[in-house]
Scaffold this active site. Structure first.
Site, PDB file in Angstrom:
ATOM      1  N   LYS A  28       2.684  -2.698   6.328  1.00  0.00           N
ATOM      2  CA  LYS A  28       2.950  -2.731   4.885  1.00  0.00           C
ATOM      3  C   LYS A  28       4.192  -2.238   4.256  1.00  0.00           C
ATOM      4  O   LYS A  28       4.854  -2.505   3.507  1.00  0.00           O
ATOM      5  CB  LYS A  28       1.749  -1.783   4.124  1.00  0.00           C
ATOM      6  CG  LYS A  28       0.436  -2.106   4.287  1.00  0.00           C
ATOM      7  CD  LYS A  28       0.134  -3.582   3.255  1.00  0.00           C
ATOM      8  CE  LYS A  28      -1.217  -3.731   3.359  1.00  0.00           C
ATOM      9  NZ  LYS A  28      -1.622  -5.212   2.376  1.00  0.00           N
TER      10      LYS A  28
ATOM     11  N   SER B  48       0.892  -1.290   0.005  1.00  0.00           N
ATOM     12  CA  SER B  48       0.066  -0.120   0.089  1.00  0.00           C
ATOM     13  C   SER B  48       1.043   1.229   0.109  1.00  0.00           C
ATOM     14  O   SER B  48       2.002   1.100   0.623  1.00  0.00           O
ATOM     15  CB  SER B  48      -0.882   0.213   1.327  1.00  0.00           C
ATOM     16  OG  SER B  48      -1.446   1.151   1.449  1.00  0.00           O
TER      17      SER B  48
ATOM     18  N   TYR C 222      -1.270  -0.551  10.430  1.00  0.00           N
ATOM     19  CA  TYR C 222      -1.231  -1.182   9.095  1.00  0.00           C
ATOM     20  C   TYR C 222      -0.254  -0.500   8.213  1.00  0.00           C
ATOM     21  O   TYR C 222       0.202  -1.221   7.624  1.00  0.00           O
ATOM     22  CB  TYR C 222      -2.813  -0.595   8.700  1.00  0.00           C
ATOM     23  CG  TYR C 222      -3.039  -0.802   7.099  1.00  0.00           C
ATOM     24  CD1 TYR C 222      -3.376  -2.027   6.675  1.00  0.00           C
ATOM     25  CD2 TYR C 222      -2.978   0.150   6.202  1.00  0.00           C
ATOM     26  CE1 TYR C 222      -3.606  -2.469   5.469  1.00  0.00           C
ATOM     27  CE2 TYR C 222      -3.080  -0.142   4.825  1.00  0.00           C
ATOM     28  CZ  TYR C 222      -3.592  -1.279   4.415  1.00  0.00           C
ATOM     29  OH  TYR C 222      -3.835  -1.655   3.181  1.00  0.00           O
TER      30      TYR C 222
HETATM   31  N1  LIG Z   1      -8.575  -0.772  -1.322  1.00  0.00           N
HETATM   32  C1  LIG Z   1      -7.699   0.068  -1.125  1.00  0.00           C
HETATM   33  O1  LIG Z   1      -7.846   1.158  -1.226  1.00  0.00           O
HETATM   34  C2  LIG Z   1      -6.270  -0.575  -0.888  1.00  0.00           C
HETATM   35  C3  LIG Z   1      -5.435   0.202  -0.776  1.00  0.00           C
HETATM   36  C4  LIG Z   1      -3.759  -0.013  -0.614  1.00  0.00           C
HETATM   37  C5  LIG Z   1      -3.724  -1.521  -0.464  1.00  0.00           C
HETATM   38  N2  LIG Z   1      -4.735  -2.414  -0.324  1.00  0.00           N
HETATM   39  C6  LIG Z   1      -4.680  -3.720  -0.088  1.00  0.00           C
HETATM   40  O2  LIG Z   1      -5.075  -4.636  -1.172  1.00  0.00           O
HETATM   41  C7  LIG Z   1      -5.292  -5.843  -0.597  1.00  0.00           C
HETATM   42  C8  LIG Z   1      -6.756  -6.169  -1.010  1.00  0.00           C
HETATM   43  O3  LIG Z   1      -7.820  -5.180  -0.435  1.00  0.00           O
HETATM   44  P1  LIG Z   1      -9.048  -5.072  -0.881  1.00  0.00           P
HETATM   45  O4  LIG Z   1      -9.606  -3.810  -0.617  1.00  0.00           O
HETATM   46  O5  LIG Z   1      -9.406  -5.666  -2.246  1.00  0.00           O
HETATM   47  O6  LIG Z   1      -9.964  -5.991   0.169  1.00  0.00           O
HETATM   48  P2  LIG Z   1     -11.444  -6.503   0.042  1.00  0.00           P
HETATM   49  O7  LIG Z   1     -12.429  -5.991  -0.876  1.00  0.00           O
HETATM   50  O8  LIG Z   1     -12.170  -6.487   1.516  1.00  0.00           O
HETATM   51  O9  LIG Z   1     -11.038  -8.210  -0.250  1.00  0.00           O
HETATM   52  C9  LIG Z   1     -10.468  -8.931   0.693  1.00  0.00           C
HETATM   53  C10 LIG Z   1     -10.512 -10.463   0.314  1.00  0.00           C
HETATM   54  O10 LIG Z   1      -9.715 -11.014   1.034  1.00  0.00           O
HETATM   55  C11 LIG Z   1     -10.450 -12.085   1.566  1.00  0.00           C
HETATM   56  N3  LIG Z   1     -10.089 -12.371   3.105  1.00  0.00           N
HETATM   57  C12 LIG Z   1     -10.197 -11.253   4.012  1.00  0.00           C
HETATM   58  N4  LIG Z   1      -9.599 -11.782   5.028  1.00  0.00           N
HETATM   59  C13 LIG Z   1      -8.932 -13.073   4.687  1.00  0.00           C
HETATM   60  C14 LIG Z   1      -8.292 -13.720   5.441  1.00  0.00           C
HETATM   61  N5  LIG Z   1      -8.063 -13.557   6.662  1.00  0.00           N
HETATM   62  N6  LIG Z   1      -8.033 -14.954   5.065  1.00  0.00           N
HETATM   63  C15 LIG Z   1      -8.259 -15.154   3.893  1.00  0.00           C
HETATM   64  N7  LIG Z   1      -9.151 -14.565   2.899  1.00  0.00           N
HETATM   65  C16 LIG Z   1      -9.408 -13.278   3.670  1.00  0.00           C
HETATM   66  C17 LIG Z   1     -11.825 -11.538   1.491  1.00  0.00           C
HETATM   67  O11 LIG Z   1     -12.764 -12.924   1.324  1.00  0.00           O
HETATM   68  P3  LIG Z   1     -13.545 -13.376   2.767  1.00  0.00           P
HETATM   69  O12 LIG Z   1     -14.212 -12.161   3.499  1.00  0.00           O
HETATM   70  O13 LIG Z   1     -14.404 -14.382   2.251  1.00  0.00           O
HETATM   71  O14 LIG Z   1     -12.517 -14.063   3.610  1.00  0.00           O
HETATM   72  C18 LIG Z   1     -12.000 -10.935   0.243  1.00  0.00           C
HETATM   73  O15 LIG Z   1     -11.802 -11.867  -0.895  1.00  0.00           O
HETATM   74  C19 LIG Z   1      -5.152  -5.621   1.076  1.00  0.00           C
HETATM   75  O16 LIG Z   1      -4.015  -6.431   1.208  1.00  0.00           O
HETATM   76  C20 LIG Z   1      -5.088  -4.115   1.189  1.00  0.00           C
HETATM   77  O17 LIG Z   1      -4.100  -4.126   2.200  1.00  0.00           O
HETATM   78  C21 LIG Z   1      -5.906  -1.952  -0.555  1.00  0.00           C
END
Ligand SMILES: NC(=O)c1ccc[n+]([C@@H]2O[C@H](COP(=O)([O-])OP(=O)(O)OC[C@H]3O[C@@H](n4cnc5c(N)ncnc54)[C@H](OP(=O)(O)O)[C@@H]3O)[C@@H](O)[C@H]2O)c1
Length: 261
Positions: free
Chosen positions: A159, A142, A155
């Site tokens: 990262k 991130s 967090y």
């Molecule tokens: N969105 C942003 O703005 C953003 C920005 C910077 C970095 N990121 C990073 O991008 C990555 C994905 O984020 P996202 O925003 O796409 O998240 P998201 O929409 O909440 O999706 C998370 C996914 O991970 C699964 N999951 C969550 N906890 C889990 C666990 N303990 N074990 C296995 N599966 C798990 C969820 O499915 P279930 O709930 O069914 O387990 C879902 O498929 C993360 O590493 C986050 O830190 C995101």
């Protein structure tokens, strides 16, 4: 053949039932790769796999459950015969507030999911396949790991550690396995609704490219990094943020003399 082509390669994408992980799975499958999608819930993983065009398999695996991770690796080898690509995508930010107010439970949860899980899955995939046959790993970091922010310190520290780990693994696993990271800015996903939902137009104006990210913006960058088009890239963290790290673009449009970071 295009160097972006992933035909005949097999990927595991953790946390792929929605958001950035699902977009990465779509992008890899669109490039011809086989994809295994994980999530904590079997129905969610299987539904996401059914949505992906091409060869896809959904498997339930809590990301730091070692037995479940091993079962996923075994199932991938059995179904597709290899693991060429690993996307360590799951992340959690369930520790809101100043760092000094956090407790050991939130520390272990955040660092367990965001740092230990990528080590665990990379280790299993390397021992099972990549160490001998080669491969490419991408960690989802991130831009938070490159700066400072109120209330998201733990967090962001995890990262930052993941960005460092990416370099460490890139050297340890060289030359057969490439290890890179992506560092997204604010992306429209369920997990981060609190960051963008109430202030999307404000974020859009402050961003050089005038919009927050979509999961596909990150998915396509991940598909690039695991492809032969990036075959001389390792240990790097690819920032994909529409220019959010450059500072408040609105100030520049207004002709202000405030400098970007
Ligand atoms: N969105 C942003 O703005 C953003 C920005 C910077 C970095 N990121 C990073 O991008 C990555 C994905 O984020 P996202 O925003 O796409 O998240 P998201 O929409 O909440 O999706 C998370 C996914 O991970 C699964 N999951 C969550 N906890 C889990 C666990 N303990 N074990 C296995 N599966 C798990 C969820 O499915 P279930 O709930 O069914 O387990 C879902 O498929 C993360 O590493 C986050 O830190 C995101």
């Amino acid at each position: 053949m295009s160097r972006l082509d992933l035909t005949g390669r097999t990927a595991i994408v953790t946390g792929a039932s929605r958001g950035i992980g699902l977009a990465a799975a779509h992008a890899i499958a669109a490039a011809g790769g086989n994809v295994v999608l994980t999530s904590r819930r079997r129905e969610a993983a299987e539904a996401a796999a059914a949505e992906v065009r091409g060869n896809a398999l959904g498997i339930a695996a809590h990301v730091f459950d070692e037995k479940a991770a091993q079962r996923c690796v075994d199932a991938t080898l059995e179904r597709f015969g290899g693991i060429d690509i690993l996307v360590n995508n799951v992340g959690t930010d369930l520790a809101y507030g100043p760092v000094i107010d956090q407790d050991y439970a939130s520390f272990t949860k955040i660092f367990g999911v965001n740092l230990w899980a990528p080590i665990l899955w990379t280790s299993l995939a390397t021992r099972a396949w990549m160490g001998e046959h080669g491969g490419a790993v991408v960690n989802t970091a991130s831009i938070g790991g490159m700066g400072f922010e109120a209330n998201r310190g733990l967090y962001n520290a995890s990262k930052a550690a993941l960005i460092h780990l990416t370099k460490q693994l890139a050297v340890e696993l060289s030359p057969r396995v490439r290890v890179n990271a992506v560092a997204p800015g604010v992306v429209r996903t369920q997990r981060t609704e609190a960051l963008w939902k109430q202030r999307e137009s404000q974020l859009n104006s402050a961003t050089a490219l005038s919009r927050i990210g979509e999961p596909e913006d990150i998915g396509s960058a991940i598909a690039f990094l695991v492809s032969d088009a990036a075959s001389w890239v390792t240990g790097e963290t690819f920032v994909i943020d529409g220019g959010q790290r450059l500072g408040d673009a609105e100030l520049f449009r207004g002709g202000s003399t405030v400098q970007a970071r």
